[in-house]
Design a protein around this motif. Sequence first.
Motif: not given
Lengths: 277, 460
Positions: A37-39, A41-44, A69, A72, A83-84, A267, A270, B171, B208, B262, B270-271
């Motif tokens: 996950r980049v940050d 609010d990010g998606e996995r 993603e 970013l 982030e993760d 997405e 945006r 996470h 993680n 998410m 973003r998900t």
Amino acid sequence: MYKILKKERLNSSVTRMVIEAPFVAKKAQPGQFIILRVDKDGERVPFTIADYDRENETVTIIFQVVGAETSLLNLKNEGDYIEDFVGPLGNPTKTDGYKKVAVIGGGVGSAIAYPVAKKFHQQGTVVHTVVGFRNKELVILADEFKAVSDKYLLVSDDGSTGKKGFVTDALKELIDSGEAYDLVIAIGPIPMMKFVSKLTKGYGIKTIVSMNPIMIDGTGMCGGCRLTVGGETKFACVDGPEFDGHLVDFDEAMERGAMYKKFERSEECRLFGKEVQ
Amino acid sequence: MDINKRHPMPCRDPLVRNKDFKEVATGYDAETAIEEAKRCLHCKHRPCVSGCPVNIAIPDFIALVAEGKFEEAYQVIAKTSALPAVCGRVCPQEKQCESKCVRGIKGESVGIGRLERFVADYHNANTPLKKADIPKNGKRVAIVGSGPSSLTCAGDLAKMGYAVTIFEALHIAGGVLVYGIPEFRLPKAIVQREVDGLKDMGVDVETNVVIGRSISIDDMLQKYDAVFVGSGAGLPRFMGIEGENLKGVYSANEFLTRINLMKAYKEDSRTPVQHGRRVAVVGGGNVAMDAARCAKRLGAQEVCIIYRRSMEELPARAEEVENAIEEQIEFKTLMNPTRILGNENGNVTGIECVNMELGEPDESGRRRPVAIKGSEHIIDVDSVIIAIGTSPNPLIKSTTAGLEVDKRGCIVADENGRTSREGVFAGGDTVTGAATVIKAMGAGKAAAKAIDEYIKSKAN
């Protein structure tokens, strides 16, 4: 938080990143992947492990910028943090017991094919590599592949580098010229893996493909990544990501891969809208 | 007010709340809590306590609530329960403590869960977290997973002075409390506070890290004096019917993970998640209720629950079923899916079901549903969520030699959590299969005690 130690552009849309990730580096093997996950609010998002260094506790990923993603992620620089970063996930490639293999890589998928080819090479297997790109500008990892391949064939859709044509054409030529492979391993876009499997089925050559469905957790708890293999439902994240190419329902996999296409497009718009401001 | 009736739980309007993810039940105020607490008869034989898997001293805390001594009441609960704000909300009290309440014989039982929740919320609102200074005993315990059994086990061990490290694959810590149970039933801030409380006790939380991949149980035994496995039962079951891989078919785990973990319900998430217009949820447990109510909140016009037995056999909490009905979820009972239909693009267009009738009782004691031949019919839907159960993830089993599991894939452990491997303990859903939060907590508690005894016996 996971530190980016190195960032390198391989071509206009493909980036290589070396990331500090002790847990993953210690256990990583070719064929496995990570989820990041980049940050906050990010998606996995899943990325295949392109290389690893146990001593320095680093893992390398190579990715193409295709959506929000990856855009970013590509904005991050050396010294920044992700982030993760979790893994290694999935089963490693089974490399034991083969004498001569053909490793087929398509586009950015060849970044995933590379560690597999390297492992085969290190254990003494004869490795023939066929990699295909749309054009000359997109070629990646040529030197790396040459170093681990007994034969390296480059093809491009437009003929701007290597031989003009698809990887299937080059593979067919090799087989027809008498090269006897006891395994073909294909990694790249689904249509490419589908057609390689179709070709080798005719010759009765065992073929392994690395599937890349939509994933969330990557640990087997949701089935978002499920696909049909030999009539049975499998979870790519725990049963794969590698499967027998002659048994995979590629058309279903392609449909499922397009599930969020509409969402992804909006997405991206945006996201880029924000950047322009 | 009628003494035989309990004070109702204040809730938000069903047709307002079914459009957002804010908490449905708003909780008792102090005055109502005191009034409800006064209904307790303080029975000598305390049957309610035996109905609670962690044996909270229920009449004692309720007596303190009746006197307005809320913080003291909290301290009574905290002696045996690690997550009262969670359990007060999600326990099936009607099958546990409240089912044994003497008030329940002639009227309605005391609202024990509601009082527990009130007390925990009162404590959380008025008592800031502070770092605990617990002398360490020099021993280390690794905990696999961060759901209710693990959080409880970690808390108890930390209090005894152990250096505890929790390893979590996702996470965020919390297990089903963060990815499964929706915000409208259990606000995530409550779970976060519980995890923060553990950190303040000195517990390390490593997210993680996937056990069996990033690190194995055997690796852990090199570094830790004992390991507790509380990895739950997170592997979703599918029905194995035609059309299950169409676009628009989700396991409840995937649907709920996208929404809860998410935050896919938020505009700026973003998900992505599919916002179905006509949604069928297959199954009758709490997970099915949660999935159906989430689908409604994502704007679905019609949401139905398809369940193969009748309303009486629904395994979900009574309160969740009531809430779902109020929120206009339709129940299609005595019905079972036979296939899912799709169009040429691979999208779901309908679900074919067959009507069922109840036959003889099966091994679970419930009457076995039998299909009525020729009653097949198609319901138009564009989304199907499968919530027919989960089983333990095979990853730990397949990477830990000598760890015995039963035929369902559940780790075999005795009532104190001891497994077939020395130094490895297990508890919660990974041992029992999918069960309840409070049972998992009870197992975590028992294991903490057994781990302490084991480590001490080895030291001697």
